[in-house]
Design a protein around this motif. Structure first.
Motif, PDB file in Angstrom:
ATOM      1  N   ALA A   7       0.840  -1.202   0.000  1.00 37.71           N
ATOM      2  CA  ALA A   7       0.000   0.000   0.000  1.00 37.71           C
ATOM      3  C   ALA A   7       0.873   1.248   0.000  1.00 37.71           C
ATOM      4  O   ALA A   7       0.611   2.206  -0.734  1.00 37.71           O
ATOM      5  N   TRP A   8       1.914   1.238   0.826  1.00 34.38           N
ATOM      6  CA  TRP A   8       2.859   2.363   0.860  1.00 34.38           C
ATOM      7  C   TRP A   8       3.529   2.512  -0.503  1.00 34.38           C
ATOM      8  O   TRP A   8       3.657   3.623  -1.025  1.00 34.38           O
ATOM      9  N   GLY A   9       3.926   1.384  -1.096  1.00 33.41           N
ATOM     10  CA  GLY A   9       4.558   1.407  -2.413  1.00 33.41           C
ATOM     11  C   GLY A   9       3.638   1.964  -3.483  1.00 33.41           C
ATOM     12  O   GLY A   9       4.053   2.730  -4.352  1.00 33.41           O
ATOM     13  N   PHE A  10       2.356   1.601  -3.420  1.00 35.08           N
ATOM     14  CA  PHE A  10       1.384   2.116  -4.374  1.00 35.08           C
ATOM     15  C   PHE A  10       1.288   3.636  -4.271  1.00 35.08           C
ATOM     16  O   PHE A  10       1.279   4.338  -5.276  1.00 35.08           O
ATOM     17  N   ASP A  36      10.587  13.177  -7.765  1.00 39.38           N
ATOM     18  CA  ASP A  36      11.905  12.543  -7.831  1.00 39.38           C
ATOM     19  C   ASP A  36      12.612  12.543  -6.476  1.00 39.38           C
ATOM     20  O   ASP A  36      13.829  12.459  -6.394  1.00 39.38           O
ATOM     21  N   VAL A  37      11.829  12.590  -5.389  1.00 43.50           N
ATOM     22  CA  VAL A  37      12.378  12.601  -4.050  1.00 43.50           C
ATOM     23  C   VAL A  37      13.324  11.411  -3.852  1.00 43.50           C
ATOM     24  O   VAL A  37      13.078  10.319  -4.355  1.00 43.50           O
ATOM     25  N   LEU A  65      10.332   1.380  -7.056  1.00 43.89           N
ATOM     26  CA  LEU A  65      10.398   2.789  -6.643  1.00 43.89           C
ATOM     27  C   LEU A  65      11.786   3.401  -6.792  1.00 43.89           C
ATOM     28  O   LEU A  65      11.964   4.589  -6.554  1.00 43.89           O
ATOM     29  N   LYS A  66      12.769   2.567  -7.182  1.00 44.32           N
ATOM     30  CA  LYS A  66      14.162   3.030  -7.284  1.00 44.32           C
ATOM     31  C   LYS A  66      14.631   3.619  -5.951  1.00 44.32           C
ATOM     32  O   LYS A  66      15.236   4.686  -5.895  1.00 44.32           O
ATOM     33  N   ALA A  67      14.310   2.907  -4.880  1.00 40.77           N
ATOM     34  CA  ALA A  67      14.669   3.339  -3.532  1.00 40.77           C
ATOM     35  C   ALA A  67      16.003   2.706  -3.129  1.00 40.77           C
ATOM     36  O   ALA A  67      16.316   1.593  -3.546  1.00 40.77           O
TER      37      ALA A  67
END
Length: 90
Positions: A7-10, A36-37, A65-67
């Motif tokens: 859900a957070w990822g969405f 782009d945070v 998310l490219k985290a």
């Protein structure tokens, strides 16, 4: 747990795709979040097979998310960097 991560990822995926997002701090001040945070994630190392399975699913969300993912031992450095970034936007 994995449902919460998804859900957070969405929500973050919507942010990354251009949906507008805002944060309200403890004093009620509103801040915008750029799509782009720089997203830094601190995780605890999975210890059980259930935790490992959940972590593998979460890793997919993090990649999408490219985290940047860091072990819990790096929490002090990651939080210090976040505090520095918050000071620059005020």
């Amino acid at each position: 747990m994995i449902t919460q991560v998804k859900a957070w990822g969405f929500a973050l995926e919507r942010l990354r795709s251009g949906d507008e997002a805002r944060l309200v701090d403890a004093q009620g001040r509103l801040s915008s979040i750029a799509k782009d945070v720089d997203l830094q994630i601190v995780v605890a190392t999975p210890e059980t097979s259930e935790q490992q399975a959940a972590y593998e699913e979460a890793e997919q969300v993090f990649r999408t998310l490219k985290a940047s993912v860091h072990p819990v031992e790096a929490v002090t450095a990651v939080s210090a960097r976040a505090a520095d970034l918050v000071r620059t936007i005020r």
